[in-house]
Structure formats: structure tokens, C-alpha cells
Scaffold this motif. Structure first.
Motif, PDB file in Angstrom:
ATOM      1  N   GLY A 127       0.819  -1.207   0.000  1.00  0.00           N
ATOM      2  CA  GLY A 127       0.000   0.000   0.000  1.00  0.00           C
ATOM      3  C   GLY A 127       0.848   1.250   0.000  1.00  0.00           C
ATOM      4  O   GLY A 127       2.086   1.210  -0.110  1.00  0.00           O
ATOM      5  N   ASN A 128       0.189   2.379   0.121  1.00  0.00           N
ATOM      6  CA  ASN A 128       0.834   3.674  -0.011  1.00  0.00           C
ATOM      7  C   ASN A 128       1.420   4.166   1.304  1.00  0.00           C
ATOM      8  O   ASN A 128       0.872   3.927   2.373  1.00  0.00           O
ATOM      9  CB  ASN A 128      -0.165   4.715  -0.524  1.00  0.00           C
ATOM     10  CG  ASN A 128      -0.666   4.377  -1.922  1.00  0.00           C
ATOM     11  OD1 ASN A 128       0.093   3.850  -2.741  1.00  0.00           O
ATOM     12  ND2 ASN A 128      -1.920   4.671  -2.195  1.00  0.00           N
ATOM     13  N   ARG A 129       2.520   4.853   1.175  1.00  0.00           N
ATOM     14  CA  ARG A 129       3.172   5.498   2.320  1.00  0.00           C
ATOM     15  C   ARG A 129       2.379   6.747   2.719  1.00  0.00           C
ATOM     16  O   ARG A 129       1.899   7.484   1.862  1.00  0.00           O
ATOM     17  CB  ARG A 129       4.595   5.883   1.909  1.00  0.00           C
ATOM     18  CG  ARG A 129       5.537   6.247   3.025  1.00  0.00           C
ATOM     19  CD  ARG A 129       6.939   6.264   2.417  1.00  0.00           C
ATOM     20  NE  ARG A 129       7.960   6.611   3.393  1.00  0.00           N
ATOM     21  CZ  ARG A 129       8.580   7.776   3.434  1.00  0.00           C
ATOM     22  NH1 ARG A 129       8.246   8.728   2.564  1.00  0.00           N
ATOM     23  NH2 ARG A 129       9.513   8.014   4.327  1.00  0.00           N
ATOM     24  N   TYR A 130       2.260   6.968   4.029  1.00  0.00           N
ATOM     25  CA  TYR A 130       1.499   8.122   4.518  1.00  0.00           C
ATOM     26  C   TYR A 130       2.378   8.955   5.445  1.00  0.00           C
ATOM     27  O   TYR A 130       3.126   8.413   6.260  1.00  0.00           O
ATOM     28  CB  TYR A 130       0.258   7.669   5.290  1.00  0.00           C
ATOM     29  CG  TYR A 130      -0.378   8.767   6.104  1.00  0.00           C
ATOM     30  CD1 TYR A 130      -1.240   9.697   5.527  1.00  0.00           C
ATOM     31  CD2 TYR A 130      -0.087   8.894   7.470  1.00  0.00           C
ATOM     32  CE1 TYR A 130      -1.800  10.722   6.284  1.00  0.00           C
ATOM     33  CE2 TYR A 130      -0.646   9.910   8.228  1.00  0.00           C
ATOM     34  CZ  TYR A 130      -1.500  10.816   7.630  1.00  0.00           C
ATOM     35  OH  TYR A 130      -2.045  11.833   8.377  1.00  0.00           O
ATOM     36  N   GLN A 131       2.289  10.277   5.311  1.00  0.00           N
ATOM     37  CA  GLN A 131       2.997  11.172   6.217  1.00  0.00           C
ATOM     38  C   GLN A 131       2.032  12.206   6.781  1.00  0.00           C
ATOM     39  O   GLN A 131       1.222  12.776   6.051  1.00  0.00           O
ATOM     40  CB  GLN A 131       4.142  11.901   5.515  1.00  0.00           C
ATOM     41  CG  GLN A 131       5.418  11.092   5.424  1.00  0.00           C
ATOM     42  CD  GLN A 131       6.622  11.943   5.065  1.00  0.00           C
ATOM     43  OE1 GLN A 131       6.497  12.974   4.426  1.00  0.00           O
ATOM     44  NE2 GLN A 131       7.800  11.502   5.484  1.00  0.00           N
ATOM     45  N   GLY A 132       2.115  12.433   8.071  1.00  0.00           N
ATOM     46  CA  GLY A 132       1.359  13.486   8.735  1.00  0.00           C
ATOM     47  C   GLY A 132       2.324  14.408   9.449  1.00  0.00           C
ATOM     48  O   GLY A 132       3.344  13.964   9.981  1.00  0.00           O
ATOM     49  N   ILE A 133       2.029  15.697   9.449  1.00  0.00           N
ATOM     50  CA  ILE A 133       2.899  16.694  10.081  1.00  0.00           C
ATOM     51  C   ILE A 133       2.090  17.469  11.111  1.00  0.00           C
ATOM     52  O   ILE A 133       0.973  17.906  10.840  1.00  0.00           O
ATOM     53  CB  ILE A 133       3.488  17.663   9.035  1.00  0.00           C
ATOM     54  CG1 ILE A 133       4.332  16.896   8.015  1.00  0.00           C
ATOM     55  CG2 ILE A 133       4.347  18.730   9.720  1.00  0.00           C
ATOM     56  CD1 ILE A 133       4.889  17.752   6.899  1.00  0.00           C
ATOM     57  N   VAL A 134       2.659  17.623  12.297  1.00  0.00           N
ATOM     58  CA  VAL A 134       2.011  18.393  13.344  1.00  0.00           C
ATOM     59  C   VAL A 134       3.031  19.363  13.930  1.00  0.00           C
ATOM     60  O   VAL A 134       4.189  19.010  14.158  1.00  0.00           O
ATOM     61  CB  VAL A 134       1.410  17.467  14.433  1.00  0.00           C
ATOM     62  CG1 VAL A 134       2.474  16.614  15.094  1.00  0.00           C
ATOM     63  CG2 VAL A 134       0.667  18.269  15.474  1.00  0.00           C
ATOM     64  N   GLU A 135       2.630  20.609  14.127  1.00  0.00           N
ATOM     65  CA  GLU A 135       3.512  21.621  14.703  1.00  0.00           C
ATOM     66  C   GLU A 135       3.757  21.329  16.183  1.00  0.00           C
ATOM     67  O   GLU A 135       2.927  20.720  16.869  1.00  0.00           O
ATOM     68  CB  GLU A 135       2.889  23.008  14.553  1.00  0.00           C
ATOM     69  CG  GLU A 135       2.699  23.459  13.113  1.00  0.00           C
ATOM     70  CD  GLU A 135       4.010  23.567  12.350  1.00  0.00           C
ATOM     71  OE1 GLU A 135       4.989  24.088  12.942  1.00  0.00           O
ATOM     72  OE2 GLU A 135       4.063  23.123  11.191  1.00  0.00           O
ATOM     73  N   LEU A 136       4.885  21.794  16.679  1.00  0.00           N
ATOM     74  CA  LEU A 136       5.202  21.656  18.095  1.00  0.00           C
ATOM     75  C   LEU A 136       4.482  22.770  18.862  1.00  0.00           C
ATOM     76  O   LEU A 136       5.104  23.711  19.370  1.00  0.00           O
ATOM     77  CB  LEU A 136       6.716  21.728  18.321  1.00  0.00           C
ATOM     78  CG  LEU A 136       7.555  20.651  17.637  1.00  0.00           C
ATOM     79  CD1 LEU A 136       9.028  20.845  17.957  1.00  0.00           C
ATOM     80  CD2 LEU A 136       7.096  19.261  18.048  1.00  0.00           C
ATOM     81  N   ALA A 137       3.170  22.657  18.934  1.00  0.00           N
ATOM     82  CA  ALA A 137       2.364  23.696  19.573  1.00  0.00           C
ATOM     83  C   ALA A 137       2.222  23.482  21.070  1.00  0.00           C
ATOM     84  O   ALA A 137       2.058  24.435  21.830  1.00  0.00           O
ATOM     85  CB  ALA A 137       0.985  23.760  18.914  1.00  0.00           C
ATOM     86  N   ALA A 138       2.271  22.237  21.523  1.00  0.00           N
ATOM     87  CA  ALA A 138       2.137  21.936  22.948  1.00  0.00           C
ATOM     88  C   ALA A 138       3.503  22.014  23.630  1.00  0.00           C
ATOM     89  O   ALA A 138       4.543  22.137  22.981  1.00  0.00           O
ATOM     90  CB  ALA A 138       1.523  20.556  23.132  1.00  0.00           C
ATOM     91  N   ASP A 139       3.500  21.929  24.955  1.00  0.00           N
ATOM     92  CA  ASP A 139       4.736  22.034  25.723  1.00  0.00           C
ATOM     93  C   ASP A 139       5.306  20.678  26.125  1.00  0.00           C
ATOM     94  O   ASP A 139       6.138  20.600  27.028  1.00  0.00           O
ATOM     95  CB  ASP A 139       4.506  22.882  26.974  1.00  0.00           C
ATOM     96  CG  ASP A 139       4.282  24.347  26.631  1.00  0.00           C
ATOM     97  OD1 ASP A 139       4.851  24.816  25.630  1.00  0.00           O
ATOM     98  OD2 ASP A 139       3.523  25.017  27.360  1.00  0.00           O
ATOM     99  N   SER A 140       4.833  19.622  25.485  1.00  0.00           N
ATOM    100  CA  SER A 140       5.359  18.285  25.752  1.00  0.00           C
ATOM    101  C   SER A 140       5.202  17.442  24.495  1.00  0.00           C
ATOM    102  O   SER A 140       4.360  17.741  23.634  1.00  0.00           O
ATOM    103  CB  SER A 140       4.617  17.624  26.917  1.00  0.00           C
ATOM    104  OG  SER A 140       3.279  17.336  26.555  1.00  0.00           O
ATOM    105  N   LEU A 141       6.008  16.398  24.408  1.00  0.00           N
ATOM    106  CA  LEU A 141       5.880  15.476  23.283  1.00  0.00           C
ATOM    107  C   LEU A 141       4.510  14.815  23.297  1.00  0.00           C
ATOM    108  O   LEU A 141       3.865  14.684  22.247  1.00  0.00           O
ATOM    109  CB  LEU A 141       6.983  14.420  23.360  1.00  0.00           C
ATOM    110  CG  LEU A 141       6.945  13.320  22.290  1.00  0.00           C
ATOM    111  CD1 LEU A 141       7.099  13.909  20.907  1.00  0.00           C
ATOM    112  CD2 LEU A 141       8.033  12.283  22.575  1.00  0.00           C
TER     113      LEU A 141
END
Length: 290
Positions: free
Chosen positions: A123-137
Motif C-alpha cells: 500500500g501507499n506510504r502516509y505522512q502526517g505533520i504536526v507543529e510543536l504547539a504543545a509544551d510536551s511530546l
């Protein structure tokens, strides 16, 4: 057993969860590189998160978490697969001082983002991006689930110099017969969990400590370990992808190529004849390892 992930669910509710505990695998990752203490701890959290997310999304392939920042820590990366193999690496910024012993998430990374890559065998590769908006991982990963998966998800991650642990709760789509207060109640109880308890209590003891008044169904734990996916074939393909001109320039300058896996430090040597063969095809001859 210290290196394992434990899946559980609450009967007659739409809530499920996972606990991960790492010790030997975490130690092997830290053994490859001398990291400052706060970087090592954050890398431990990322390893725990990678294991939790791999089990949560039921991926038959590789899941990678890549955190890029503009602070003292430039890169943090962890990979996991359904076979229970984990690996990770961190890279400090070259133009910034080493982080303080008590440096937190925001001080280490500053502005940045997390790239979550799901690479299935089919199947297909998927990428999601999220900004470092919070103060913890954990907070940043919760944001990812809210935006992309649209499933309420809570994460607790912690690590010290010896152990790394994580706890995940997720609310699944509701059905008519299920307990309407379950999610609020179960998350509230989990919020009483201390870092030292997550690191030191056995997984079943921890569940009993939190949920002895709930009906919890616990599944067989899954063993985890350090494992690197590097290989001569993958290195050969990467060299082939550099292109003929760059490979010939390297040949002219140094007559061979020596490279090392950043994750496990395995050393790969390619002589002049092997590089010539790589120019035509990445299917290199038998390995020469040092």
C-alpha cells in the motif's frame, strides 16, 4: 519482563489503552551515543511513543516519528515495527550550546514540527505533520490524533536514565449500550498517575492501582527489543541514488567509501570495484564489513 507493550480495554465501554515499558532496548539506543541527560530522556519518551503508536494504528510496516526543532536539539527520531523492533537517534544543533541538565521540551526544541510516517509493507506510504504547539511530546502527539485520526487520545510519556515508559488511552466510536461517562472517568483516574509510578510499577500493578473498580480486560503482552533495519542492500541503494558523477568523484578522491549506520554503528566498506558495480546497479556484491 521489562521490555514489553501491554494492551487492555474496559469492558462495556468504548475505551482502550496500552502501556509500554522499555529498559534493555532503551539502554542499547543510549549506548550508541553519549547524549546529554535531557536529550536522552526525550529520546526515551519518543521510543515509547513509537511503540504505542505502532500498536495503536495496527500498522503492518514501519512507523517513524521525526521531531525537528530550532533549539539545542535539531533532530529526534524513533522507528518501530510490528515485530517489536525499536531504534532511535538524536542530533544536537551545531551552532547552539549544550542544553542545561533540567532543560525541558520547549527549551530543547523551540519551534518545529513532528513528521509521522507510516510505511506499510503493502500500500501507499502516509505522512502526517504536526507543529510543536504543545509544551510536551505527549501533548503534540495528542494534537496529531485530534486532527488526523479524529479519535480522542491521551498520552503520558516519561523516561529517566534507565527506563522509558508510556501510557495511552483512546476513545473509540460510541455505541448505544456503552457507558457514557467512561471516557471522562478513565482519563481522570489516569491523570493521577505519577512519573515514578509509570517507570517502576509492573504493568498489571499499575492498572490495578488506577482501575481496581473498573472491569479491565488485559491481553498478552508483546515483547520489544532494539533492532536496526540497516543493511548492505539499503546502503548500496542509497549510494546508487547519488548518481554516477558523484560516485566517480568520490572514487577519484578516495578510491573507496566507508559509511556507518547512525542507529547501530554498523560499518560498511565499498571498494573501488564495488562502487563501479553500484554505478550500474544497487545490487552490490558480497559485503565487506569492518
Amino acid at each position: 519482563m521489562t521490555d514489553q507493550i501491554q494492551r487492555f480495554l474496559f469492558d462495556n465501554t468504548n475505551v482502550r489503552g496500552e502501556i509500554v515499558s522499555l529498559e534493555a532496548a532503551y539502554a542499547q539506543v543510549l549506548d550508541k551515543q553519549a547524549y546529554p541527560a535531557p536529550v536522552a530522556r526525550l529520546l526515551g519518551e519518543l521510543l515509547a511513543a513509537a511503540a504505542l503508536l505502532t500498536e495503536t494504528v495496527k500498522l503492518d510496516g514501519t512507523l517513524s516519528l521525526e521531531v525537528r526543532g530550532q533549539g539545542a536539539l535539531a533532530l529526534l527520531m524513533a522507528e518501530s515495527n510490528p515485530g517489536g523492533e525499536l531504534r532511535g537517534i538524536a542530533r544536537l544543533s551545531e551552532n547552539q550550546p549544550l542544553p542545561a541538565e533540567d532543560a525541558g521540551f520547549r527549551e530543547l526544541l523551540g519551534e518545529g514540527h513532528i513528521v509521522i510516517t507510516l510505511d506499510p509493507r503493502e500500500g501507499n506510504r502516509y505522512q502526517g505533520i504536526v507543529e510543536l504547539a504543545a509544551d510536551s511530546l505527549a501533548g503534540c502527539l495528542e494534537d496529531y490524533f485530534t486532527r488526523s485520526e479524529q479519535l480522542p487520545t491521551r498520552l503520558w510519556l516519561t523516561a529517566d536514565s534507565v527506563r522509558s515508559s508510556g501510557f495511552l488511552l483512546q476513545q473509540l466510536p460510541k455505541s448505544i449500550d456503552q457507558d457514557p461517562d467512561a471516557w471522562r472517568r478513565i482519563v481522570h483516574l489516569a491523570s493521577t498517575l505519577r512519573d515514578d509510578e509509570l517507570l517502576t510499577l509492573g504493568q498489571r500493578d499499575l492498572l490495578y492501582r488506577l482501575y481496581h473498580e473498573e472491569t479491565v480486560r488485559v491481553f498478552e503482552p508483546k515483547a520489544l527489543r532494539f533492532g536496526c533495519t540497516c543493511s548492505r542492500a539499503r546502503i548500496a541503494q542509497a549510494l546508487h541514488d547519488l548518481g554516477e558523477q558523484e560516485l566517480r568523484d568520490i572514487l577519484q578522491e578516495q578510491q573507496s567509501i566507508d559509511t556507518q549506520c547512525h542507529f547501530c554503528h554498523t560499518h560498511y566498506h565499498f571498494g573501488a570495484a564495488e562502487i563501479e558495480a553500484l554505478i550500474e546497479s544497487p545490487d552490490a556484491p558480497a559485503p565487506t564489513l569492518h
